[in-house]
Motif scaffolding. Structure first.
Motif, PDB file in Angstrom:
ATOM      1  N   THR A 268       0.826  -1.205   0.000  1.00 53.83           N
ATOM      2  CA  THR A 268       0.000   0.000   0.000  1.00 53.83           C
ATOM      3  C   THR A 268       0.862   1.257   0.000  1.00 53.83           C
ATOM      4  OG1 THR A 268      -0.035   0.155   2.420  1.00 53.83           O
ATOM      5  CG2 THR A 268      -1.756  -1.185   1.379  1.00 53.83           C
ATOM      6  N   THR A 269       2.063   1.143   0.538  1.00 56.20           N
ATOM      7  CA  THR A 269       3.013   2.240   0.805  1.00 56.20           C
ATOM      8  C   THR A 269       2.472   3.212   1.858  1.00 56.20           C
ATOM      9  OG1 THR A 269       2.328   3.927  -0.835  1.00 56.20           O
ATOM     10  CG2 THR A 269       3.743   2.129  -1.619  1.00 56.20           C
ATOM     11  N   ILE A 270       1.366   2.877   2.484  1.00 55.13           N
ATOM     12  CA  ILE A 270       0.711   3.773   3.439  1.00 55.13           C
ATOM     13  C   ILE A 270       1.481   3.847   4.757  1.00 55.13           C
ATOM     14  CG2 ILE A 270      -1.286   3.998   4.979  1.00 55.13           C
ATOM     15  CD1 ILE A 270      -1.995   5.048   2.330  1.00 55.13           C
ATOM     16  N   ARG A 271       1.746   5.067   5.190  1.00 55.06           N
ATOM     17  CA  ARG A 271       2.222   5.296   6.558  1.00 55.06           C
ATOM     18  C   ARG A 271       1.288   6.312   7.195  1.00 55.06           C
ATOM     19  NH1 ARG A 271       5.531   8.490   9.982  1.00 55.06           N
ATOM     20  NH2 ARG A 271       6.535   7.192  11.575  1.00 55.06           N
ATOM     21  N   ALA A 272       0.436   5.838   8.099  1.00 57.87           N
ATOM     22  CA  ALA A 272      -0.484   6.696   8.849  1.00 57.87           C
ATOM     23  C   ALA A 272       0.115   6.896  10.237  1.00 57.87           C
ATOM     24  CB  ALA A 272      -1.857   6.047   8.943  1.00 57.87           C
ATOM     25  N   SER A 273       0.290   8.153  10.635  1.00 60.90           N
ATOM     26  CA  SER A 273       1.020   8.391  11.875  1.00 60.90           C
ATOM     27  C   SER A 273       0.425   9.548  12.669  1.00 60.90           C
ATOM     28  CB  SER A 273       2.493   8.701  11.572  1.00 60.90           C
ATOM     29  OG  SER A 273       2.608   9.912  10.854  1.00 60.90           O
ATOM     30  N   VAL A 274       0.733   9.549  13.953  1.00 59.37           N
ATOM     31  CA  VAL A 274       0.404  10.677  14.829  1.00 59.37           C
ATOM     32  C   VAL A 274       1.632  11.035  15.639  1.00 59.37           C
ATOM     33  CG1 VAL A 274      -2.050  10.101  15.048  1.00 59.37           C
ATOM     34  CG2 VAL A 274      -0.406   9.168  16.704  1.00 59.37           C
ATOM     35  N   HIS A 275       1.730  12.291  16.016  1.00 53.10           N
ATOM     36  CA  HIS A 275       2.621  12.705  17.086  1.00 53.10           C
ATOM     37  C   HIS A 275       1.741  12.767  18.327  1.00 53.10           C
ATOM     38  CE1 HIS A 275       6.033  14.725  14.545  1.00 53.10           C
ATOM     39  NE2 HIS A 275       5.913  13.427  14.338  1.00 53.10           N
ATOM     40  N   ILE A 276       2.106  11.975  19.324  1.00 47.18           N
ATOM     41  CA  ILE A 276       1.213  11.800  20.463  1.00 47.18           C
ATOM     42  C   ILE A 276       1.967  11.930  21.779  1.00 47.18           C
ATOM     43  CG2 ILE A 276       1.505   9.287  20.304  1.00 47.18           C
ATOM     44  CD1 ILE A 276      -1.373   9.001  21.337  1.00 47.18           C
ATOM     45  N   LYS A 277       1.343  12.609  22.746  1.00 48.70           N
ATOM     46  CA  LYS A 277       1.931  12.798  24.076  1.00 48.70           C
ATOM     47  C   LYS A 277       1.561  11.619  24.972  1.00 48.70           C
ATOM     48  CE  LYS A 277      -0.011  16.938  24.194  1.00 48.70           C
ATOM     49  NZ  LYS A 277      -0.448  18.299  24.606  1.00 48.70           N
ATOM     50  N   LEU A 278       2.591  10.904  25.412  1.00 52.13           N
ATOM     51  CA  LEU A 278       2.378   9.748  26.304  1.00 52.13           C
ATOM     52  C   LEU A 278       3.336   9.865  27.498  1.00 52.13           C
ATOM     53  CD1 LEU A 278       2.263   6.954  23.562  1.00 52.13           C
ATOM     54  CD2 LEU A 278       0.297   7.960  24.734  1.00 52.13           C
ATOM     55  N   PRO A 279       3.188  10.904  28.317  1.00 56.59           N
ATOM     56  CA  PRO A 279       4.135  11.117  29.419  1.00 56.59           C
ATOM     57  C   PRO A 279       4.104  10.022  30.471  1.00 56.59           C
ATOM     58  CG  PRO A 279       2.262  12.610  29.602  1.00 56.59           C
ATOM     59  CD  PRO A 279       2.159  11.958  28.262  1.00 56.59           C
ATOM     60  N   ASN A 280       2.930   9.428  30.698  1.00 59.48           N
ATOM     61  CA  ASN A 280       2.822   8.366  31.700  1.00 59.48           C
ATOM     62  C   ASN A 280       3.234   7.010  31.129  1.00 59.48           C
ATOM     63  OD1 ASN A 280       1.739  10.023  33.844  1.00 59.48           O
ATOM     64  ND2 ASN A 280      -0.184  10.073  32.714  1.00 59.48           N
ATOM     65  N   LEU A 281       2.616   6.639  30.017  1.00 60.51           N
ATOM     66  CA  LEU A 281       2.904   5.341  29.410  1.00 60.51           C
ATOM     67  C   LEU A 281       4.352   5.253  28.945  1.00 60.51           C
ATOM     68  CD1 LEU A 281       1.604   2.650  28.658  1.00 60.51           C
ATOM     69  CD2 LEU A 281       0.931   3.648  26.462  1.00 60.51           C
ATOM     70  N   GLY A 282       4.918   6.401  28.567  1.00 62.59           N
ATOM     71  CA  GLY A 282       6.298   6.409  28.116  1.00 62.59           C
ATOM     72  C   GLY A 282       7.293   5.992  29.179  1.00 62.59           C
ATOM     73  N   LYS A 283       6.872   6.037  30.446  1.00 64.78           N
ATOM     74  CA  LYS A 283       7.746   5.598  31.535  1.00 64.78           C
ATOM     75  C   LYS A 283       7.792   4.080  31.659  1.00 64.78           C
ATOM     76  CE  LYS A 283       6.561   9.765  34.158  1.00 64.78           C
ATOM     77  NZ  LYS A 283       5.802  10.304  35.320  1.00 64.78           N
ATOM     78  N   ASP A 284       6.833   3.418  31.008  1.00 67.30           N
ATOM     79  CA  ASP A 284       6.768   1.953  31.053  1.00 67.30           C
ATOM     80  C   ASP A 284       6.955   1.425  29.634  1.00 67.30           C
ATOM     81  OD1 ASP A 284       6.153  -0.732  31.315  1.00 67.30           O
ATOM     82  OD2 ASP A 284       4.484  -0.396  32.696  1.00 67.30           O
TER      83      ASP A 284
END
Length: 382
Positions: free
Chosen positions: A298-314
């Motif tokens: 498909t060549t598709i790249r669907a993306s977001v820039h997302i804030k994950l301050p809590n989950l990013g610690k795990d």
């Protein structure tokens, strides 16, 4: 000559020419021998090293495509950059056919079991109405972007393009883009004529690509820079087309926030309009053909820039969700960049073996789950 090599010397359905014939220069043969020794002695395990064993190497080292591409052209970047995760590029569309015993194994490994007997489904953009705004309150998703890559029929990829090819591709693409209607209408800015101030601003705003990627440089993808390169931008800066960056064409739709249906529907309309005016390289088995095998199908790249301050610690929890929904998680500066301020770039990893809609839906569902886990994590840890 083995039966496998004989099988290569047949008409290729990608280009309707005989592939595999030709004389590989002696100096290239020596480069290949040195490269194989380098890979063998390296402690780092790229997909290239994993799948380029001695038998495969001996089978492919004397083959050449109609554009003159050799195995060295395919693997050079992965040898120069031993930290590569994949380590291989296709210098032209026919390379996927001539060197298929290597490409097929890497494609199967990277794309979650897409075997050499599998075929890419026909294009299917699905129903936009079944997708939802990922973050209607604006708490997590900073921006949303969906893009696809295309290669024009009748031209090799970057490593084998001549200066005239870059100019010809640019002319064909920009002529097509001038015909776009509605909110897709915009202006093309050639990189060769762009002032340093404009170039810096567009790059800082994450709109414009830039020279200097060491993986593309080693793959000989930056020839004649900046000839034939440029960016098409609509008036709202929500739609753009990159010309002759990594692929001949990168079609990109984007918006601040999490309104995925709006971003996706804009991309679908753009592709439909552009495909009326340009013919793109496509294989029945591999789908749309691209320079990097990670972008096939498909060549598709669907993306977001997302804030994950809590989950990013795990990181373990984050990786579990990513694996479950086939997501790629990386820094917001792009591939091989670090995460800053708890903001991640999250996208679908699978691009082949599923439809365009299914690729976007995987990102859609995965991001909703990440937001759910981020909310739960914050409550539990308080």
């Amino acid at each position: 000559m083995s039966s496998a090599t004989n099988e290569k010397l047949k008409q290729c359905n990608m280009c309707h020419t005989v592939c595999g014939k030709g004389k590989v220069p002696e100096e290239v043969v020596q480069e290949l021998d040195d490269a194989f020794e380098c890979l063998e002695s390296s402690p780092i395990m790229s997909l290239l090293k994993k799948h380029l064993n001695k038998n495969v190497f001996d089978e492919l080292k004397d083959l050449i495509t109609p554009y003159g591409s050799t195995l060295w052209d395919c693997i050079k970047s992965g040898v120069v950059n031993l930290d590569s995760g994949v380590g291989i590029y296709a210098p032209d569309a026919q390379a996927y056919h001539v060197f298929d015993i290597l490409f097929d194994n890497i494609i199967e490994d990277y794309h979650n079991g897409f075997k050499y007997t599998d075929k890419q489904p026909l294009p299917d953009w699905g129903k936009v109405s079944t997708l939802q705004n990922l973050d209607p309150l604006g708490r997590y998703v900073v921006s949303t972007r969906v893009r696809c890559g295309r290669s024009l029929e009748g031209y090799p990829f970057n490593p084998k393009m001549k200066e005239d090819d870059y100019v010809a591709v640019e002319k064909k693409v920009t002529n097509a883009l001038r015909e776009l209607k509605g909110d897709l209408k915009g202006v093309y800015y050639p990189l060769a004529d762009m002032s340093p101030e404009v170039q810096k601003k567009l790059t800082t705003d994450h709109l414009l690509f830039k020279e200097g990627d060491k993986y593309l440089e080693a793959a000989d993808a930056n020839h004649y820079w900046p000839v034939g390169r440029g960016i098409f931008l609509n008036n709202e800066n929500t739609f753009m087309v990159w010309v002759n960056e990594e692929d001949h064409v990168r079609i990109i739709s984007m918006n601040e926030g999490g309104n995925l249906p709006k971003v996706y529907s804009r991309l679908v309309e753009a592709v439909r309009q552009i495909e009326k005016r340009l013919a793109f390289a496509r294989s029945v088995r591999l789908g749309y053909l691209t320079f990097c095998p990670t972008n096939l199908g498909t060549t598709i790249r669907a993306s977001v820039h997302i804030k994950l301050p809590n989950l990013g610690k795990d990181t373990e929890e984050l990786e579990l969700v990513a694996d479950e929904f086939h997501l790629q998680v990386r820094g917001t500066g792009g591939e091989h960049t670090e995460v800053k301020d708890g903001i991640y770039d999250v996208s679908n990893k699978r691009r082949i073996g599923l439809t365009e809609y299914e690729a976007v839906k995987e990102m859609h569902d995965g991001v909703l789950e990440l937001i759910k886990r981020e909310q739960e994590f914050g409550v539990v840890k308080k």
